[in-house]
Design a protein around this motif. Structure first.
Motif, PDB file in Angstrom:
ATOM      1  N   VAL A  70      34.772  62.453  61.618  1.00  0.00           N
ATOM      2  CA  VAL A  70      35.033  63.308  60.460  1.00  0.00           C
ATOM      3  C   VAL A  70      34.762  64.750  60.863  1.00  0.00           C
ATOM      4  O   VAL A  70      33.660  65.085  61.298  1.00  0.00           O
ATOM      5  N   ASN A  71      35.781  65.587  60.740  1.00  0.00           N
ATOM      6  CA  ASN A  71      35.682  66.999  61.116  1.00  0.00           C
ATOM      7  C   ASN A  71      36.178  67.846  59.956  1.00  0.00           C
ATOM      8  O   ASN A  71      37.249  67.585  59.404  1.00  0.00           O
ATOM      9  N   ASP A  72      35.384  68.863  59.575  1.00  0.00           N
ATOM     10  CA  ASP A  72      35.717  69.696  58.409  1.00  0.00           C
ATOM     11  C   ASP A  72      35.972  68.842  57.168  1.00  0.00           C
ATOM     12  O   ASP A  72      36.837  69.146  56.343  1.00  0.00           O
ATOM     13  N   GLY A  73      35.216  67.747  57.055  1.00  0.00           N
ATOM     14  CA  GLY A  73      35.296  66.896  55.876  1.00  0.00           C
ATOM     15  C   GLY A  73      36.426  65.893  55.874  1.00  0.00           C
ATOM     16  O   GLY A  73      36.546  65.113  54.938  1.00  0.00           O
ATOM     17  N   GLN A  74      37.262  65.898  56.925  1.00  0.00           N
ATOM     18  CA  GLN A  74      38.418  65.011  56.963  1.00  0.00           C
ATOM     19  C   GLN A  74      38.342  64.061  58.154  1.00  0.00           C
ATOM     20  O   GLN A  74      37.881  64.440  59.223  1.00  0.00           O
ATOM     21  N   VAL A  75      38.806  62.824  57.955  1.00  0.00           N
ATOM     22  CA  VAL A  75      38.880  61.875  59.057  1.00  0.00           C
ATOM     23  C   VAL A  75      39.982  62.314  60.008  1.00  0.00           C
ATOM     24  O   VAL A  75      41.100  62.619  59.591  1.00  0.00           O
ATOM     25  N   ARG A  76      39.659  62.366  61.294  1.00  0.00           N
ATOM     26  CA  ARG A  76      40.646  62.731  62.311  1.00  0.00           C
ATOM     27  C   ARG A  76      41.154  61.447  62.971  1.00  0.00           C
ATOM     28  O   ARG A  76      40.388  60.713  63.583  1.00  0.00           O
ATOM     29  N   ARG A  77      42.445  61.211  62.851  1.00  0.00           N
ATOM     30  CA  ARG A  77      43.010  59.931  63.289  1.00  0.00           C
ATOM     31  C   ARG A  77      43.692  59.999  64.648  1.00  0.00           C
ATOM     32  O   ARG A  77      43.940  58.962  65.251  1.00  0.00           O
ATOM     33  N   GLY A  78      44.015  61.163  65.124  1.00  0.00           N
ATOM     34  CA  GLY A  78      44.676  61.273  66.419  1.00  0.00           C
ATOM     35  C   GLY A  78      46.171  61.050  66.314  1.00  0.00           C
ATOM     36  O   GLY A  78      46.706  60.701  65.253  1.00  0.00           O
ATOM     37  N   GLY A  79      46.881  61.253  67.445  1.00  0.00           N
ATOM     38  CA  GLY A  79      48.327  61.182  67.443  1.00  0.00           C
ATOM     39  C   GLY A  79      48.883  59.826  67.070  1.00  0.00           C
ATOM     40  O   GLY A  79      49.927  59.719  66.426  1.00  0.00           O
ATOM     41  N   ALA A  80      48.215  58.747  67.454  1.00  0.00           N
ATOM     42  CA  ALA A  80      48.685  57.388  67.146  1.00  0.00           C
ATOM     43  C   ALA A  80      47.811  56.700  66.106  1.00  0.00           C
ATOM     44  O   ALA A  80      47.936  55.500  65.874  1.00  0.00           O
ATOM     45  N   GLY A  81      46.901  57.453  65.489  1.00  0.00           N
ATOM     46  CA  GLY A  81      46.009  56.864  64.495  1.00  0.00           C
ATOM     47  C   GLY A  81      44.875  56.058  65.081  1.00  0.00           C
ATOM     48  O   GLY A  81      44.234  55.266  64.390  1.00  0.00           O
TER      49      GLY A  81
END
Length: 221
Positions: A70-81
């Motif tokens: 979680v970065n800046d309050g949001q889940v980071r999923r990446g290019g392929a999730g």
């Protein structure tokens, strides 16, 4: 909707796409599909306060293994999730040998019969030395996550992670880069809490948007 795919990251990514495609003909509104760990991380964020907990990693240690970043309050999923798939991270195994994280549990005899899933009950009942070995392996995963994501803190959840927090902390205390490591605050159905909170947020947003008066050409709003 929640999804889970044990330690198979490629299958997890495909599952999200597949479920959306199957449900699309039967739904009038948007379909939101995510994995268990991401939902649990969002619930943990909300339990502390989104403004207080904006950058963290949520390690899920249960029958399966996962991590939400979680970065800046949001889940980071990446290019392929597939961001945060930790099952195949190379870490320290028994005797200091390098092993993939998921393979550690096979070597320790802690997998369910005929499955790659971890036998949580047997793990919790195992000896202190086994807990120490697992704590060391988790610390290797933490080191990789910290190096790549630079989280404010690492939250440990799942069915056995919090129970081994002392062993995990003892091992992470030896790492060159220190970060706060704590057990998850939410321990009762965090995935469902996360799903329910997102559903309510989207419902409120939809109701608010539909109740706004439409602008008429030539008239100020």
């Amino acid at each position: 909707m929640r999804t889970s795919a044990a330690d198979r990251p490629a299958r997890a990514g495909a599952a999200v796409v597949g479920v959306s495609a199957v449900l699309a003909p039967y739904a009038d509104g948007p379909i939101v599909v995510d994995n268990d760990v991401n939902w649990a991380a969002l619930a943990e964020r909300d339990s502390v306060g989104a403004e207080q907990l904006r950058d963290f990693a949520y390690l899920y240690l249960g029958e399966g293994l996962g991590c939400a970043v979680v970065n800046d309050g949001q889940v980071r999923r990446g290019g392929a999730g597939l961001a945060g798939e930790i099952a195949h991270v190379v870490t320290a195994g028994p005797g200091g040998r390098a092993v993939r994280f998921i393979e550690l549990f096979e070597e320790l005899g802690l997998r369910l019969s005929g499955s790659t899933a971890i036998d949580t009950e047997r793990l919790l009942d195992s000896a202190a030395a086994t807990h120490q070995t697992i704590g060391t392996a988790v610390s290797g995963v933490v080191a990789a996550v910290v190096a790549l994501a630079d989280p404010q803190e690492v939250v440990v959840g799942g069915s056995w992670g919090p129970a081994l927090i002392d062993s995990i902390r003892a091992a992470t205390a030896l790492l060159p880069r220190q970060v706060s490591v704590r057990p998850a605050r939410l321990t009762s159905e965090p995935v469902l809490v996360g799903v329910r909170a997102e559903a309510l947020r989207r419902l409120r947003s939809s109701v608010t948007a539909s109740s706004r008066p439409e602008r008429t050409a030539g008239r100020p709003a």
